[in-house]
Scaffold this motif. Structure first.
Motif, PDB file in Angstrom:
ATOM      1  N   VAL A  11       0.663  -0.991   0.057  1.00  0.00           N
ATOM      2  CA  VAL A  11       0.084  -0.041  -0.034  1.00  0.00           C
ATOM      3  C   VAL A  11       0.864   1.186  -0.115  1.00  0.00           C
ATOM      4  CG1 VAL A  11      -1.772   1.281   1.288  1.00  0.00           C
ATOM      5  CG2 VAL A  11      -1.738  -1.304   1.138  1.00  0.00           C
ATOM      6  N   VAL A  12       0.703   2.175  -0.912  1.00  0.00           N
ATOM      7  CA  VAL A  12       1.458   3.320  -0.991  1.00  0.00           C
ATOM      8  C   VAL A  12       0.362   4.568  -1.355  1.00  0.00           C
ATOM      9  CG1 VAL A  12       1.819   3.036  -3.341  1.00  0.00           C
ATOM     10  CG2 VAL A  12       3.494   4.598  -2.173  1.00  0.00           C
ATOM     11  N   GLN A  13       0.778   5.763  -0.927  1.00  0.00           N
ATOM     12  CA  GLN A  13      -0.054   6.887  -1.097  1.00  0.00           C
ATOM     13  C   GLN A  13       0.040   7.410  -2.470  1.00  0.00           C
ATOM     14  OE1 GLN A  13       1.003   9.764   2.171  1.00  0.00           O
ATOM     15  NE2 GLN A  13      -1.235   8.965   3.110  1.00  0.00           N
ATOM     16  N   THR A  14      -0.849   8.264  -3.067  1.00  0.00           N
ATOM     17  CA  THR A  14      -0.674   8.809  -4.399  1.00  0.00           C
ATOM     18  C   THR A  14       0.625   9.561  -4.472  1.00  0.00           C
ATOM     19  OG1 THR A  14      -1.958  10.725  -3.568  1.00  0.00           O
ATOM     20  CG2 THR A  14      -3.029   8.813  -4.895  1.00  0.00           C
ATOM     21  N   GLY A  15       1.317   9.476  -5.522  1.00  0.00           N
ATOM     22  CA  GLY A  15       2.732  10.141  -5.802  1.00  0.00           C
ATOM     23  C   GLY A  15       3.901   9.476  -5.185  1.00  0.00           C
ATOM     24  N   GLY A  16       3.754   8.314  -4.540  1.00  0.00           N
ATOM     25  CA  GLY A  16       4.792   7.381  -3.931  1.00  0.00           C
ATOM     26  C   GLY A  16       5.251   6.383  -4.841  1.00  0.00           C
ATOM     27  N   ARG A  66       7.138   7.216 -15.947  1.00  0.00           N
ATOM     28  CA  ARG A  66       6.776   6.803 -14.570  1.00  0.00           C
ATOM     29  C   ARG A  66       7.066   5.202 -14.170  1.00  0.00           C
ATOM     30  NH1 ARG A  66       1.787   6.250 -12.397  1.00  0.00           N
ATOM     31  NH2 ARG A  66       0.798   5.479 -14.234  1.00  0.00           N
ATOM     32  N   PHE A  67       6.939   4.411 -15.015  1.00  0.00           N
ATOM     33  CA  PHE A  67       7.487   3.174 -14.750  1.00  0.00           C
ATOM     34  C   PHE A  67       8.748   2.759 -15.511  1.00  0.00           C
ATOM     35  CE2 PHE A  67       2.972   1.356 -13.737  1.00  0.00           C
ATOM     36  CZ  PHE A  67       2.904   2.231 -12.780  1.00  0.00           C
ATOM     37  N   ALA A  68       9.492   1.904 -15.010  1.00  0.00           N
ATOM     38  CA  ALA A  68      10.953   1.397 -15.637  1.00  0.00           C
ATOM     39  C   ALA A  68      11.124   0.097 -15.261  1.00  0.00           C
ATOM     40  CB  ALA A  68      12.029   2.463 -15.223  1.00  0.00           C
ATOM     41  N   ILE A  69      11.316  -0.713 -16.326  1.00  0.00           N
ATOM     42  CA  ILE A  69      11.657  -2.121 -16.269  1.00  0.00           C
ATOM     43  C   ILE A  69      13.042  -2.306 -16.566  1.00  0.00           C
ATOM     44  CG2 ILE A  69      11.186  -2.747 -18.773  1.00  0.00           C
ATOM     45  CD1 ILE A  69       9.988  -5.325 -17.581  1.00  0.00           C
ATOM     46  N   SER A  70      13.522  -3.318 -15.607  1.00  0.00           N
ATOM     47  CA  SER A  70      14.990  -3.463 -15.544  1.00  0.00           C
ATOM     48  C   SER A  70      15.485  -4.983 -15.208  1.00  0.00           C
ATOM     49  CB  SER A  70      15.701  -2.529 -14.956  1.00  0.00           C
ATOM     50  OG  SER A  70      15.537  -2.724 -13.528  1.00  0.00           O
ATOM     51  N   ARG A  71      16.474  -5.510 -15.569  1.00  0.00           N
ATOM     52  CA  ARG A  71      16.699  -6.918 -15.038  1.00  0.00           C
ATOM     53  C   ARG A  71      18.125  -6.980 -14.784  1.00  0.00           C
ATOM     54  NH1 ARG A  71      15.299 -10.253 -20.282  1.00  0.00           N
ATOM     55  NH2 ARG A  71      15.640 -12.162 -18.820  1.00  0.00           N
ATOM     56  N   ASP A  72      18.371  -7.893 -13.768  1.00  0.00           N
ATOM     57  CA  ASP A  72      19.885  -8.077 -13.207  1.00  0.00           C
ATOM     58  C   ASP A  72      19.962  -9.734 -13.640  1.00  0.00           C
ATOM     59  OD1 ASP A  72      21.856  -8.944 -11.833  1.00  0.00           O
ATOM     60  OD2 ASP A  72      21.286  -7.655 -10.042  1.00  0.00           O
ATOM     61  N   ASN A  73      20.820  -9.969 -14.645  1.00  0.00           N
ATOM     62  CA  ASN A  73      20.841 -11.340 -15.069  1.00  0.00           C
ATOM     63  C   ASN A  73      21.654 -12.097 -13.940  1.00  0.00           C
ATOM     64  OD1 ASN A  73      19.458 -11.169 -17.464  1.00  0.00           O
ATOM     65  ND2 ASN A  73      20.883 -10.709 -18.861  1.00  0.00           N
ATOM     66  N   ALA A  74      22.515 -11.332 -13.232  1.00  0.00           N
ATOM     67  CA  ALA A  74      23.313 -12.148 -12.226  1.00  0.00           C
ATOM     68  C   ALA A  74      22.680 -12.757 -11.074  1.00  0.00           C
ATOM     69  CB  ALA A  74      24.405 -11.282 -11.549  1.00  0.00           C
ATOM     70  N   LEU A  85       2.851   7.335  -8.480  1.00  0.00           N
ATOM     71  CA  LEU A  85       1.913   6.347  -8.337  1.00  0.00           C
ATOM     72  C   LEU A  85       0.385   7.073  -8.272  1.00  0.00           C
ATOM     73  CD1 LEU A  85       3.321   3.369  -6.357  1.00  0.00           C
ATOM     74  CD2 LEU A  85       2.456   3.246  -8.825  1.00  0.00           C
ATOM     75  N   LYS A  86      -0.545   6.509  -9.001  1.00  0.00           N
ATOM     76  CA  LYS A  86      -1.935   7.133  -9.263  1.00  0.00           C
ATOM     77  C   LYS A  86      -2.633   6.140  -8.565  1.00  0.00           C
ATOM     78  CE  LYS A  86      -0.647   9.529 -13.298  1.00  0.00           C
ATOM     79  NZ  LYS A  86      -1.074   9.931 -14.746  1.00  0.00           N
ATOM     80  N   VAL A 121      -2.869   1.966  -4.347  1.00  0.00           N
ATOM     81  CA  VAL A 121      -2.447   3.172  -4.159  1.00  0.00           C
ATOM     82  C   VAL A 121      -3.648   4.050  -3.473  1.00  0.00           C
ATOM     83  CG1 VAL A 121      -1.815   5.381  -5.334  1.00  0.00           C
ATOM     84  CG2 VAL A 121      -1.002   3.098  -6.112  1.00  0.00           C
ATOM     85  N   SER A 122      -3.389   4.508  -2.429  1.00  0.00           N
ATOM     86  CA  SER A 122      -4.377   5.385  -1.607  1.00  0.00           C
ATOM     87  C   SER A 122      -4.229   6.843  -1.594  1.00  0.00           C
ATOM     88  CB  SER A 122      -4.452   4.841  -0.088  1.00  0.00           C
ATOM     89  OG  SER A 122      -3.209   5.247   0.692  1.00  0.00           O
TER      90      SER A 122
END
Length: 123
Positions: A11-16, A66-74, A85-86, A121-122
């Motif tokens: 749970v996170v507030q808007t903007g978090g 706003r969103f970013a995907i990444s990976r750590d192959n290790a 967040l909205k 998101v609250s």
């Protein structure tokens, strides 16, 4: 046995911000592409972002920036960093792997799925 395990929801507030993790086991890094989808009750699964086996990220247009995907192959883990967040980002977020160098926004093409993690998101 292939397993995808999501974590990091909550749970996170808007903007978090939140960072989701998808830990993959049973697949060799670089042999698959992976995507994040989200779903709310009564709605179809919605594509969020994907990362190809070569590391190339693809984001849904409305979430770019706003969103970013990444990976750590290790450690064979894929992340989804979610900022600003909205309320409408509230959903169950699931990761999915496709045994292909490339993947897109159609859920049907994925071979393995995680169980999902709830993001609320609250205001």
């Amino acid at each position: 046995q292939v397993q995808l395990v999501e974590s990091g929801g909550g749970v996170v507030q808007t903007g978090g911000s939140l960072r989701l993790s998808c830990e993959v086991s049973g697949l060799t890094p670089g042999s698959y592409s992976l995507a994040w989808f989200r779903q709310t009750p009564g709605k179809r699964r919605e594509f969020v972002a994907a990362i190809w086996s070569n590391g190339n990220p693809v984001h849904r247009n409305s979430m770019e920036g706003r969103f970013a995907i990444s990976r750590d192959n290790a450690i064979n883990t894929v992340y989804l960093q979610m900022n600003s967040l909205k309320l409408e980002d509230t959903a169950v977020y699931s990761c999915a792997a496709k045994m292909s160098p490339y993947s897109g926004g159609t859920p049907d093409g994925y071979d393995y799925w995680g169980q999902g993690t709830q993001v609320t998101v609250s205001s």
